[in-house]
Design a protein around this motif. Structure first.
Motif, short mmCIF file in Angstrom:
data_model
loop_
_atom_site.label_atom_id
_atom_site.label_comp_id
_atom_site.label_asym_id
_atom_site.label_seq_id
_atom_site.Cartn_x
_atom_site.Cartn_y
_atom_site.Cartn_z
N LYS A 277 45.73 -14.26 -8.53
CA LYS A 277 45.84 -13.81 -7.05
C LYS A 277 45.67 -14.60 -6.07
O LYS A 277 45.79 -14.58 -4.91
N ARG A 278 45.79 -16.34 -6.47
CA ARG A 278 45.74 -17.16 -5.34
C ARG A 278 46.83 -18.44 -5.41
O ARG A 278 46.62 -19.52 -5.32
N ALA B 236 45.42 -10.54 -0.93
CA ALA B 236 44.26 -10.54 -1.39
C ALA B 236 43.11 -10.44 -0.56
O ALA B 236 42.10 -9.88 -0.45
N ASP C 44 49.98 -14.82 -1.53
CA ASP C 44 48.94 -14.26 -2.53
C ASP C 44 47.46 -13.97 -1.78
O ASP C 44 46.86 -12.96 -2.01
N SER D 290 42.96 -7.20 1.49
CA SER D 290 42.83 -6.08 0.61
C SER D 290 40.98 -6.17 0.28
O SER D 290 40.49 -5.32 0.05
N LEU E 299 38.00 -14.21 -6.90
CA LEU E 299 39.21 -13.73 -7.19
C LEU E 299 39.77 -14.36 -8.58
O LEU E 299 39.79 -15.65 -8.93
#
Length: 153
Positions: free
Chosen positions: A140-141, A150, A146, A153, A136
């Motif tokens: 997104k982390r 992530a 977040d 999804s 990732l």
């Protein structure tokens, strides 16, 4: 890095051995006295940052791995006497929402803060789920929210 031609005339780039590095110059050439000129002081500060960046880059190029980048939350703290609960690892064969809920609930009961919860989360993944998480984008982390979004999804 040193560039040397090989017998075929192609350049070979090799790391400079540690012994070949010159010692770092004294950041304050005045021998410890404060620098009075603000322009020179600003340039010295920029030079120190550049040297730090080059040193870090050399570590990455020589070792191949930037371990500092793997630690998303270097200031995360665990509660005193924390012991990681024995939770099932997620390997993409179950429901990610259920796994996330169970992990979050267990960590909250142990008074684990969000940053530490985020840092520990990959420990509860295995196989393709672990590889997917590590691939990732770092953006997104950034937060526990977040990571949860992530992951689901």
């Amino acid at each position: 890095m040193v560039e040397e031609p090989n017998h075929a005339g192609h350049l070979i780039v090799q790391p400079i051995p540690r012994e070949a590095h010159a010692p770092a110059p004294n950041p304050n050439p005045t021998g410890g006295r404060p620098i009075q000129n603000p322009v020179i002081a600003a340039l010295m500060a920029k030079m120190a940052k550049l040297e730090e960046s080059v040193t870090k880059s050399e570590k990455i190029s020589v070792g191949g791995i930037d371990l500092d980048r793997l630690c998303m939350y270097p200031n995360a703290k665990l509660p005193d006497k924390f012991k990681m609960p024995d939770l099932a690892k997620f390997n993409e064969s179950g429901d990610p929402k259920t796994h996330l809920y169970g992990y979050h609930a267990a960590m909250k009961l142990l008074s684990v803060e969000s940053e530490a919860m985020s840092q520990l989360f990959p420990q509860n993944l295995s196989g393709p789920a672990f590889c997917c998480f590590l691939s990732l984008d770092i953006s997104k982390r950034r937060t526990w929210e977040d990571i949860g979004a992530a992951f689901v999804s």
